[in-house]
Design a protein around this motif. Sequence first.
Motif: not given
Length: 464
Positions: A74, A79, A84, A417
């Motif tokens: 992350s 990400y 985040i 992701w």
Amino acid sequence: MSSLAGADVQALLADAAGRAGRYLAGLDERPVAPDDAALAGLARFDEPLPEVAGDPAGTLALLDEAGSAATVASAGGRYFGFVIGGSYPVAVAVGWLATAWDQDVALPVMSPVAARLHDVVTGWLADLLGLPPGTAAGFVSGASMANTTALTAARDHQLARAGWDVQADGLFGAPDLTVVIGEYAHSTVVRALGLLGLGRNRVRRVPVDDQGRMRADCLPEDVTGPVVICAQAGEVNTGAFDPFPAIGEWARRHQAWMHVDGAFGLWALTDPSRSHLTAGLAEADSWATDGHKWLNVPYDCGIALVRSPGDLRRSFTAAAGYLPPDTGFEAANLTPQSSQRARQVEVWAVLRTLGRAGVTDLITRTCRHAQAMAAYLSRAGLEVLNDVVLNQVLVRAATDDQTRTLIAAVQQDGTCWCGPTVWRHRPAMRISVSGWATTAEDIRQSADAIIAAAQPLARGDRSD
């Protein structure tokens, strides 16, 4: 020689810095999510509690060798889950130093440097966000606790106006307090209301439009007595902003406390090009946001902002004979917890390093990346469900089953992701562009991977 000055201590800290540096340097070359081998390697942690003292260097090595590969990347540029962001290197570095200081910042006497930095950062935040001078900031664990902190102050203030002291007498027999929220208020706001004894279901819910914005024409006019209204800056799926001017006018007419949940969206106040979204936002009585989302400081860092410090003191003052008299902002008396780490140090470091222009660039750049991602995916035939006004992109394939399959394929591929969500009772894929390290190339590469994962679905290679 002090044991802290020993060669072993210095070597251990240098080893940690080297391992951390190598971890960060390798993020772009690895899948965003850990692979099966990395997950299997976590079995190395399954050992009995040692009976005798061990080697600190060996403990550090085990954490790195078995743990680093099993992290989610992350901190990298690809990400896009859960809003985040990564951590700016300067925030990581000052966080290490502040950890070495090991300060409890509950009271100024416990850490004069943390107290001074708290005052500096609070002033900077009010200036940067255009909030009223004198606004108080409490640094807590995240937006969940920031919402809880601000809404505690709201509850106690509104009931005090009705002649009731919640901290002294509790809620039994208190005047009725009406809470108004949007239909798509974030779950952390609802949870905070439950924790505060105001009830998760005992609220007035206002219908929302197709982007999740509270409909001002549906605000209730039959409310009486103490009132709190919770508005939203940055709906968690679409990034939409509630109509703050109309909500503020309603709040003034009903003498309501206006709270804004702005976990990530509050930072849009730093971008003049988004003033059409943020107009009226600064007129609220309290705000909640995160540093560890869009400001890209390390976890955990939430910020509760309240127009009047006295409202925090009413709710959170702790008295004990050994505590010194008030000297400035005492975190133990203006936030829910006493002992707490110096989160403000990392916020100070990022704000000082970026400056006003750098923070604005961070917001505009990541929003531009989100718009580019939406354009790539839309041209490829995926449905973009939201107006991309901020950093959120909401995507759906042709059918619900295809959407679920797409999300799983993207996560399995590892190029980027993206997380699942539910929008208007149907599954969707949510893309949150929040990281300082994300580049235009990261967006292109990630979009290509998503499109490649969607192509078999469009051809019908996999049945629903």
